[in-house]
Design a protein around this motif. Structure first.
Motif, PDB file in Angstrom:
ATOM      1  N   PRO A 207       0.969  -1.274  -0.010  1.00  0.00           N
ATOM      2  CA  PRO A 207      -0.017   0.161  -0.050  1.00  0.00           C
ATOM      3  C   PRO A 207       0.904   1.216   0.188  1.00  0.00           C
ATOM      4  CG  PRO A 207      -1.083  -1.634   1.396  1.00  0.00           C
ATOM      5  CD  PRO A 207       0.395  -2.200   1.066  1.00  0.00           C
ATOM      6  N   MET A 208       1.889   1.089   0.584  1.00  0.00           N
ATOM      7  CA  MET A 208       2.714   2.429   0.587  1.00  0.00           C
ATOM      8  C   MET A 208       3.442   2.801  -0.892  1.00  0.00           C
ATOM      9  SD  MET A 208       3.297   4.079   3.490  1.00  0.00           S
ATOM     10  CE  MET A 208       4.839   4.951   3.067  1.00  0.00           C
ATOM     11  N   GLN A 209       3.300   1.865  -1.779  1.00  0.00           N
ATOM     12  CA  GLN A 209       3.613   2.072  -3.207  1.00  0.00           C
ATOM     13  C   GLN A 209       2.649   2.391  -4.124  1.00  0.00           C
ATOM     14  OE1 GLN A 209       6.759   2.504  -3.692  1.00  0.00           O
ATOM     15  NE2 GLN A 209       7.316   1.628  -1.460  1.00  0.00           N
ATOM     16  N   ASP A 236       4.374   5.599   9.062  1.00  0.00           N
ATOM     17  CA  ASP A 236       4.673   5.937   7.624  1.00  0.00           C
ATOM     18  C   ASP A 236       3.361   5.844   6.497  1.00  0.00           C
ATOM     19  OD1 ASP A 236       7.239   6.132   8.173  1.00  0.00           O
ATOM     20  OD2 ASP A 236       8.029   4.749   7.027  1.00  0.00           O
ATOM     21  N   PHE A 237       2.473   4.862   6.967  1.00  0.00           N
ATOM     22  CA  PHE A 237       1.411   4.982   6.077  1.00  0.00           C
ATOM     23  C   PHE A 237       0.333   5.924   6.451  1.00  0.00           C
ATOM     24  CE2 PHE A 237      -2.933   3.016   5.414  1.00  0.00           C
ATOM     25  CZ  PHE A 237      -2.729   3.040   3.727  1.00  0.00           C
ATOM     26  N   THR A 238       0.197   6.317   7.828  1.00  0.00           N
ATOM     27  CA  THR A 238      -0.657   7.317   8.209  1.00  0.00           C
ATOM     28  C   THR A 238      -0.198   8.661   7.479  1.00  0.00           C
ATOM     29  OG1 THR A 238      -1.025   6.452  10.138  1.00  0.00           O
ATOM     30  CG2 THR A 238      -1.375   8.803  10.265  1.00  0.00           C
ATOM     31  N   ALA A 239       1.122   9.000   7.574  1.00  0.00           N
ATOM     32  CA  ALA A 239       1.559  10.327   6.833  1.00  0.00           C
ATOM     33  C   ALA A 239       1.516  10.384   5.457  1.00  0.00           C
ATOM     34  CB  ALA A 239       3.332  10.317   7.330  1.00  0.00           C
ATOM     35  N   LYS A 240       1.531   9.161   4.892  1.00  0.00           N
ATOM     36  CA  LYS A 240       1.318   9.189   3.247  1.00  0.00           C
ATOM     37  C   LYS A 240      -0.302   9.543   3.150  1.00  0.00           C
ATOM     38  CE  LYS A 240       0.744   5.867  -0.509  1.00  0.00           C
ATOM     39  NZ  LYS A 240       1.760   6.256  -1.549  1.00  0.00           N
ATOM     40  N   SER A 247      -8.380  11.392   5.543  1.00  0.00           N
ATOM     41  CA  SER A 247      -8.772  11.795   6.756  1.00  0.00           C
ATOM     42  C   SER A 247      -8.391  10.509   7.539  1.00  0.00           C
ATOM     43  CB  SER A 247     -10.272  11.764   6.895  1.00  0.00           C
ATOM     44  OG  SER A 247     -10.893  11.874   8.222  1.00  0.00           O
ATOM     45  N   VAL A 248      -7.603  10.677   8.630  1.00  0.00           N
ATOM     46  CA  VAL A 248      -6.955   9.428   9.198  1.00  0.00           C
ATOM     47  C   VAL A 248      -6.476   9.820  10.840  1.00  0.00           C
ATOM     48  CG1 VAL A 248      -4.688   9.998   8.641  1.00  0.00           C
ATOM     49  CG2 VAL A 248      -5.175   7.872   9.441  1.00  0.00           C
ATOM     50  N   ILE A 249      -7.233   8.942  11.702  1.00  0.00           N
ATOM     51  CA  ILE A 249      -6.741   9.029  13.022  1.00  0.00           C
ATOM     52  C   ILE A 249      -5.886   8.064  13.343  1.00  0.00           C
ATOM     53  CG2 ILE A 249      -7.555   8.590  15.377  1.00  0.00           C
ATOM     54  CD1 ILE A 249     -10.304   9.401  14.196  1.00  0.00           C
ATOM     55  N   GLU A 250      -4.595   8.352  14.208  1.00  0.00           N
ATOM     56  CA  GLU A 250      -3.559   7.468  14.397  1.00  0.00           C
ATOM     57  C   GLU A 250      -3.326   7.575  15.880  1.00  0.00           C
ATOM     58  OE1 GLU A 250       0.505   7.818  13.398  1.00  0.00           O
ATOM     59  OE2 GLU A 250       0.209   9.901  13.427  1.00  0.00           O
ATOM     60  N   PHE A 251      -3.274   6.423  16.548  1.00  0.00           N
ATOM     61  CA  PHE A 251      -2.802   6.269  17.914  1.00  0.00           C
ATOM     62  C   PHE A 251      -2.108   5.026  18.359  1.00  0.00           C
ATOM     63  CE2 PHE A 251      -7.406   5.362  18.065  1.00  0.00           C
ATOM     64  CZ  PHE A 251      -7.379   4.161  19.062  1.00  0.00           C
ATOM     65  N   GLU A 252      -1.264   5.009  19.435  1.00  0.00           N
ATOM     66  CA  GLU A 252      -0.727   3.780  19.983  1.00  0.00           C
ATOM     67  C   GLU A 252      -1.395   3.645  21.158  1.00  0.00           C
ATOM     68  OE1 GLU A 252       3.629   3.451  20.240  1.00  0.00           O
ATOM     69  OE2 GLU A 252       3.341   3.647  22.568  1.00  0.00           O
ATOM     70  N   VAL A 253      -1.790   2.322  21.312  1.00  0.00           N
ATOM     71  CA  VAL A 253      -2.471   1.836  22.385  1.00  0.00           C
ATOM     72  C   VAL A 253      -1.583   1.192  23.636  1.00  0.00           C
ATOM     73  CG1 VAL A 253      -4.312   0.091  23.014  1.00  0.00           C
ATOM     74  CG2 VAL A 253      -4.198   0.970  21.034  1.00  0.00           C
ATOM     75  N   PRO A 254      -1.626   1.965  24.724  1.00  0.00           N
ATOM     76  CA  PRO A 254      -0.763   1.679  25.908  1.00  0.00           C
ATOM     77  C   PRO A 254      -0.938   0.193  26.275  1.00  0.00           C
ATOM     78  CG  PRO A 254      -1.850   3.471  26.030  1.00  0.00           C
ATOM     79  CD  PRO A 254      -2.546   2.957  25.055  1.00  0.00           C
ATOM     80  N   ASN A 255       0.086  -0.425  26.827  1.00  0.00           N
ATOM     81  CA  ASN A 255       0.036  -1.832  27.437  1.00  0.00           C
ATOM     82  C   ASN A 255      -0.489  -3.117  26.432  1.00  0.00           C
ATOM     83  OD1 ASN A 255       1.005  -0.631  29.828  1.00  0.00           O
ATOM     84  ND2 ASN A 255      -1.344   0.170  30.301  1.00  0.00           N
ATOM     85  N   ARG A 256      -0.345  -2.358  25.086  1.00  0.00           N
ATOM     86  CA  ARG A 256      -0.931  -3.583  24.176  1.00  0.00           C
ATOM     87  C   ARG A 256       0.181  -4.210  23.461  1.00  0.00           C
ATOM     88  NH1 ARG A 256      -4.305  -3.873  27.484  1.00  0.00           N
ATOM     89  NH2 ARG A 256      -6.493  -3.580  27.271  1.00  0.00           N
TER      90      ARG A 256
END
Length: 291
Positions: A207-209, A236-240, A247-256
């Motif tokens: 998908p990055m390409q 990187d995909f979110t930034a692309k 429209s994109v929401i990104e986040f890291e899930v703690p303790n997962r």
């Protein structure tokens, strides 16, 4: 030593792309999937073995919402394209159905018996088959959302590519967890034992390409304890997508970790589940690509 990708040695790549190596008990993670999925099969209405093609693995299990014409969440399982199936992958069904959203879990053929190109084609056909049978299954074809974890997130991202419109797939959004969006590094480590990727095939299935999916909202997440490379792939995909105007929401899930992050969809109190429901019930407006 040889540096085949981003100044990393092959040993570096083996470590970075060894998802199982990031957890102390991989079998326990898989049991959690199956236990939650078994509960869904035991306690919900389900239509099993919906064929979307002639192959034995081309099957879907569908958990309808109670009300007709409801949204549909289509889940594509992970397993590095070589493991798991739909019976392991209904762990979120009870939570979504309780919120008025139907769930479909997709089975596909596994590598190395199937090539990655064949698997991508199967997932696209599965989504198309669902949307062409909305009257029989009683969900809203205009409100179909994809979800996937790890290899499943890659496959969901591939299913968002523009050529799927030829298959009649009106996907309105996607949740992508711990995905692989650039397959080039996999050519230099263990996964290529079953993927047999050439440079050309890696590019064709990355998908990055490919054009960024900017016409639907996305949620892109990963677990706190994942490797640097798995996190970078999502970032990187979110930034692309963002740079292309999506429209994109990104986040890291703690303790997962790489495996239990997606299991948060089984808990209506988690941020991941609430974000998914918000996307389904109130999707963001389409943002036009930047000129």
């Amino acid at each position: 030593m040889e540096h085949p990708y981003r100044c990393m040695t092959m040993a570096d790549l083996e470590t970075q792309y060894d998802a199982r190596g990031t957890v102390s008990d991989f079998d326990a993670e898989m049991r959690a999937y199956r236990n939650l999925s078994n509960s869904a099969y035991s306690n919900l209405s389900v239509i099993c073995d919906i064929a979307y093609g002639p192959g034995d693995d081309e099957r879907i299990d569908f958990f309808p919402a109670k009300a007709p014409n409801s949204p549909l969440f289509v889940f594509i399982h992970g397993g590095y394209w070589r493991a798991l199936g739909r019976s392991d992958s209904a762990f979120m069904a009870k939570s979504f159905v309780s919120m008025g959203v139907g769930v479909a879990v997709v089975e596909y053929s596994l590598a190395p018996a199937a090539s990655l190109g064949q698997i991508v084609d199967q997932v696209r056909r599965a989504v198309s088959h669902l949307t062409q049978n909305t009257q029989r299954l009683s969900f809203d074809a205009a409100r179909v959302y994809l979800g996937g974890s790890s290899a499943g997130a890659h496959l969901a991202a591939m299913a968002l590519q523009p050529d799927t419109s030829e298959l009649g797939s009106p996907v309105k959004g996607a949740l992508l967890a711990s995905g692989l969006y650039d397959l080039e590094p996999l050519r230099f480590c263990k996964p290529n034992d079953w993927l047999s990727l050439t440079k050309a095939l890696a590019r064709l299935n990355s998908p990055m390409q490919l054009p960024a999916p900017v016409d639907v909202p996305l949620v892109v997440v990963w677990g706190e304890t994942e490797t640097t490379e798995f996190k970078r792939q999502s970032q990187d995909f979110t930034a692309k997508v963002s740079q292309a105007g999506g429209s994109v929401i990104e986040f890291e899930v703690p303790n997962r970790n790489h495996f239990d992050v997606i299991a948060d969809l089984a808990d209506p109190e988690t941020r991941l589940f609430r974000t998914a429901i918000d996307m389904i019930n109130a999707p963001k407006k389409v943002v036009s690509p930047k000129p």
